[in-house]
Write a protein that holds these residues in place. Structure first.
Motif, PDB file in Angstrom:
ATOM      1  N   SER A   1       0.845  -1.191   0.000  1.00  0.00           N
ATOM      2  CA  SER A   1       0.000   0.000   0.000  1.00  0.00           C
ATOM      3  C   SER A   1       0.882   1.243   0.000  1.00  0.00           C
ATOM      4  O   SER A   1       1.941   1.267   0.611  1.00  0.00           O
ATOM      5  CB  SER A   1      -0.912   0.003   1.230  1.00  0.00           C
ATOM      6  OG  SER A   1      -1.556   1.240   1.382  1.00  0.00           O
ATOM      7  N   SER A   2       0.426   2.277  -0.681  1.00  0.00           N
ATOM      8  CA  SER A   2       1.175   3.540  -0.701  1.00  0.00           C
ATOM      9  C   SER A   2       0.841   4.403   0.507  1.00  0.00           C
ATOM     10  O   SER A   2       1.382   5.488   0.659  1.00  0.00           O
ATOM     11  CB  SER A   2       0.850   4.311  -1.986  1.00  0.00           C
ATOM     12  OG  SER A   2      -0.537   4.632  -2.015  1.00  0.00           O
ATOM     13  N   ALA A   3      -0.050   3.930   1.357  1.00  0.00           N
ATOM     14  CA  ALA A   3      -0.526   4.755   2.460  1.00  0.00           C
ATOM     15  C   ALA A   3       0.345   4.567   3.706  1.00  0.00           C
ATOM     16  O   ALA A   3       0.485   3.455   4.190  1.00  0.00           O
ATOM     17  CB  ALA A   3      -1.976   4.410   2.788  1.00  0.00           C
TER      18      ALA A   3
ATOM     19  N   LEU B   1     -11.425   8.546   2.579  1.00  0.00           N
ATOM     20  CA  LEU B   1     -11.227   9.820   1.878  1.00  0.00           C
ATOM     21  C   LEU B   1     -11.499   9.667   0.391  1.00  0.00           C
ATOM     22  O   LEU B   1     -12.064  10.569  -0.245  1.00  0.00           O
ATOM     23  CB  LEU B   1      -9.798  10.321   2.113  1.00  0.00           C
ATOM     24  CG  LEU B   1      -9.429  10.617   3.572  1.00  0.00           C
ATOM     25  CD1 LEU B   1      -7.963  11.003   3.678  1.00  0.00           C
ATOM     26  CD2 LEU B   1     -10.316  11.707   4.165  1.00  0.00           C
ATOM     27  N   SER B   2     -11.110   8.527  -0.178  1.00  0.00           N
ATOM     28  CA  SER B   2     -11.394   8.264  -1.586  1.00  0.00           C
ATOM     29  C   SER B   2     -12.895   8.205  -1.831  1.00  0.00           C
ATOM     30  O   SER B   2     -13.403   8.754  -2.816  1.00  0.00           O
ATOM     31  CB  SER B   2     -10.729   6.962  -2.020  1.00  0.00           C
ATOM     32  OG  SER B   2     -11.005   6.678  -3.377  1.00  0.00           O
ATOM     33  N   ARG B   3     -13.631   7.531  -0.939  1.00  0.00           N
ATOM     34  CA  ARG B   3     -15.092   7.462  -1.081  1.00  0.00           C
ATOM     35  C   ARG B   3     -15.699   8.861  -1.052  1.00  0.00           C
ATOM     36  O   ARG B   3     -16.570   9.190  -1.858  1.00  0.00           O
ATOM     37  CB  ARG B   3     -15.687   6.592   0.032  1.00  0.00           C
ATOM     38  CG  ARG B   3     -15.453   5.107  -0.137  1.00  0.00           C
ATOM     39  CD  ARG B   3     -16.303   4.290   0.812  1.00  0.00           C
ATOM     40  NE  ARG B   3     -15.915   4.463   2.198  1.00  0.00           N
ATOM     41  CZ  ARG B   3     -15.077   3.661   2.858  1.00  0.00           C
ATOM     42  NH1 ARG B   3     -14.523   2.638   2.228  1.00  0.00           N
ATOM     43  NH2 ARG B   3     -14.789   3.865   4.114  1.00  0.00           N
ATOM     44  N   LEU B   4     -15.249   9.667  -0.096  1.00  0.00           N
ATOM     45  CA  LEU B   4     -15.797  11.013   0.037  1.00  0.00           C
ATOM     46  C   LEU B   4     -15.483  11.848  -1.210  1.00  0.00           C
ATOM     47  O   LEU B   4     -16.343  12.573  -1.731  1.00  0.00           O
ATOM     48  CB  LEU B   4     -15.202  11.671   1.287  1.00  0.00           C
ATOM     49  CG  LEU B   4     -15.953  12.854   1.895  1.00  0.00           C
ATOM     50  CD1 LEU B   4     -17.381  12.466   2.258  1.00  0.00           C
ATOM     51  CD2 LEU B   4     -15.211  13.359   3.125  1.00  0.00           C
TER      52      LEU B   4
ATOM     53  N   HIS C   1      -6.820   2.634  -0.767  1.00  0.00           N
ATOM     54  CA  HIS C   1      -5.543   2.571  -0.060  1.00  0.00           C
ATOM     55  C   HIS C   1      -4.366   2.452  -1.028  1.00  0.00           C
ATOM     56  O   HIS C   1      -3.222   2.667  -0.638  1.00  0.00           O
ATOM     57  CB  HIS C   1      -5.528   1.415   0.936  1.00  0.00           C
ATOM     58  CG  HIS C   1      -5.897   0.081   0.366  1.00  0.00           C
ATOM     59  ND1 HIS C   1      -7.161  -0.201  -0.081  1.00  0.00           N
ATOM     60  CD2 HIS C   1      -5.176  -1.047   0.174  1.00  0.00           C
ATOM     61  CE1 HIS C   1      -7.207  -1.453  -0.519  1.00  0.00           C
ATOM     62  NE2 HIS C   1      -6.009  -1.983  -0.383  1.00  0.00           N
ATOM     63  N   SER C   2      -4.634   2.106  -2.299  1.00  0.00           N
ATOM     64  CA  SER C   2      -3.547   2.079  -3.280  1.00  0.00           C
ATOM     65  C   SER C   2      -3.454   3.390  -4.064  1.00  0.00           C
ATOM     66  O   SER C   2      -2.381   3.772  -4.510  1.00  0.00           O
ATOM     67  CB  SER C   2      -3.721   0.912  -4.253  1.00  0.00           C
ATOM     68  OG  SER C   2      -4.924   1.032  -4.987  1.00  0.00           O
ATOM     69  N   GLU C   3      -4.591   4.077  -4.217  1.00  0.00           N
ATOM     70  CA  GLU C   3      -4.605   5.388  -4.885  1.00  0.00           C
ATOM     71  C   GLU C   3      -5.904   6.097  -4.499  1.00  0.00           C
ATOM     72  O   GLU C   3      -6.982   5.751  -4.997  1.00  0.00           O
ATOM     73  CB  GLU C   3      -4.510   5.232  -6.401  1.00  0.00           C
ATOM     74  CG  GLU C   3      -4.653   6.538  -7.169  1.00  0.00           C
ATOM     75  CD  GLU C   3      -3.728   7.631  -6.669  1.00  0.00           C
ATOM     76  OE1 GLU C   3      -4.225   8.614  -6.079  1.00  0.00           O
ATOM     77  OE2 GLU C   3      -2.511   7.491  -6.847  1.00  0.00           O
TER      78      GLU C   3
END
Length: 457
Positions: free
Chosen positions: A70-72, A82-85, A257-259
């Protein structure tokens, strides 16, 4: 020289200020992550960040794509939320620029990007939400991340006064009727808009998991709650649309979590699966006796051109089910799946066919979980043929063991079988590459399947 003693009021004020500083510092990792990946493009409130901070203490991690780094530098549920939002905001915007931002992470040349017409279709639904429904969907983008976190567990134990499920989505379903008492962000909305209380229950309907339906993880009972509600009119078309909208947003950030800045996961293939299911669920308002699972698998099998490879209807549905679980979409993948399946011993082929036929009935046990993560992780490192050859026999062994345990009363009917640990890299590598002999075991308390190496006590 006498020292001055601070009055009690001053001591209390100093303590409160200190606690406030500690609380603010606790939010810094989330704020820094937002600044790094979104700059000023993400609309998020202090209240939403505070609710999201619950996940920072969570020891539970999803095994989805566990074989890839993961990049996180933060708990992976934070970038997923955050991606969902962010994706929700892009869908509400609906412009061409929003579309380009939404699909920006979809760079795999072998996976078709979500098309702009498909994006616009999703956007029209999100843009049409009333203000309260939209605020509820915003909140679920955060709540989906904090499920089963230590603070959520503590508050749920206090409110429910009984054991709760260890599955993240089931946990949300059982806590939804008490959302106001457990989740501060939900309480804030419900206080302003009391009608929102029911909307949380609709969004988190029990045993109504769209990804489970997409990947055909369970039996026909996956559809029972929705179909019963549709038939007795306790679930309206607007309710179904809201439930679906939540899943659209959840899926958009599934691999955030990857982007995080956009949707890696909601590609055109994923949209095809989601959209096909939504069309079938809409049909239940007109055709209550339809078996949506069987119709869905017929469509999935046609996408893989399985009808050109087998004339056996039971084998066709079995391969379609495996194709759905392994997230396969193309005729080439269908041919590879068929050839790999036919290379299995004949008795294992028959057992898989029997298992798939049983799925087409409404069983009284919940859907197994994390099976698709096992397939996805195995395919990523070993390819489809090796996954079929090595993983399917182990999965079959676990299904059979779970059935024996249920018959013997050692695994309760309400406890879902979980492949979570088998999806993680160490155990998956043993299945795929190790020469060591192993057996499988299932924890009767939580249904989690594991490998037991033969030389272990």
């Amino acid at each position: 020289m006498r020292t001055k003693t601070l009055p009690w009021a001053s001591l209390v004020l100093l303590l409160l200020v200190s606690l406030s500083i500690v609380a603010e510092n606790r939010l810094d990792p989330i704020r820094q992550y937002i600044h790094k990946h979104f700059s000023d493009q993400l609309e998020i409130t202090q209240e939403q960040i505070e609710q999201l901070s619950w996940v920072l203490d969570n020891p539970v991690f999803t095994p989805e794509l566990a074989t890839q780094l993961s990049s996180a530098p933060i708990h992976q549920e934070v970038p997923r939320a955050l991606s969902r939002l962010y994706c929700l905001q892009l869908l509400r915007n609906g412009s061409h620029e929003a579309y380009e931002a939404f699909v920006a992470p979809q760079t795999d040349p072998d996976t078709p990007r979500l098309t702009e017409p498909s994006f616009r279709q999703l956007s029209r639904e999100i843009a049409g939400l009333d203000s309260v429904s939209y605020e509820v969907i915003q909140t679920t983008a955060i709540l989906d991340a904090v499920t089963l976190s230590p603070e959520a567990r503590r508050r749920a134990s206090k409110v429910l006064g009984k054991p709760f499920p260890e599955d993240t989505v089931d946990f949300l379903s059982v806590t939804a009727p008490y959302a106001e008492k457990i989740y501060p962000l939900a309480r804030s909305i419900i206080t302003k808009h009391p009608s929102a209380a029911r909307l949380f229950e609709i969004v988190y309907l029990p045993h109504s998991h769209l990804r489970h339906m997409m990947y055909n993880e369970g039996s026909l009972s996956m559809y029972t709650v929705l179909n019963t509600g549709i038939q007795n009119k306790s679930i309206s078309k607007n309710d179904l649309n809201l439930w679906y909208d939540h899943w659209v947003v959840n899926i958009a950030g599934f691999r955030g979590h990857s982007e995080p800045a956009g949707s890696v996961y909601l590609t055109q293939n994923t949209w095809r699966s989601m959209n096909q299911l939504k069309l079938l669920l809409d049909r239940l308002f007109r055709e209550p006796k339809m078996n949506p699972m069987q119709v869905y698998l017929q469509k999935r099998g046609q996408w893989l051109h399985l009808n050109t490879l087998t004339r056996n209807p039971n084998e066709f549905l079995t391969l379609a089910s495996l194709g759905a679980s392994a997230r396969l979409f193309t005729p080439a993948e269908g041919r590879e799946l068929y050839a790999s399946f036919k290379s299995l011993p004949e008795n294992e082929q028959k057992q898989w066919i029997q298992h798939s036929r049983l799925q087409l009935t409404a069983l009284d046990t919940p859907s197994p979980t994390y099976g698709p993560a096992v397939y996805a992780n195995a395919i990523a490192v070993a390819g489809l043929p090796e996954t079929v050859r090595k993983v399917l026999p182990v999965m079959l062994r676990v299904y059979e063991e779970a059935e024996r345990m249920r018959i013997e009363g050692r695994l309760a009917a309400e406890v879902p079988l979980s492949f979570r640990e088998l999806a993680r890299e160490p155990m998956l590598n043993h299945i795929l590459f190790s020469q060591r002999q192993f057996t499988t075991s299932i924890n009767p308390d939580d249904g989690v399947a594991k490998l037991v190496m033969r030389d272990e006590p």
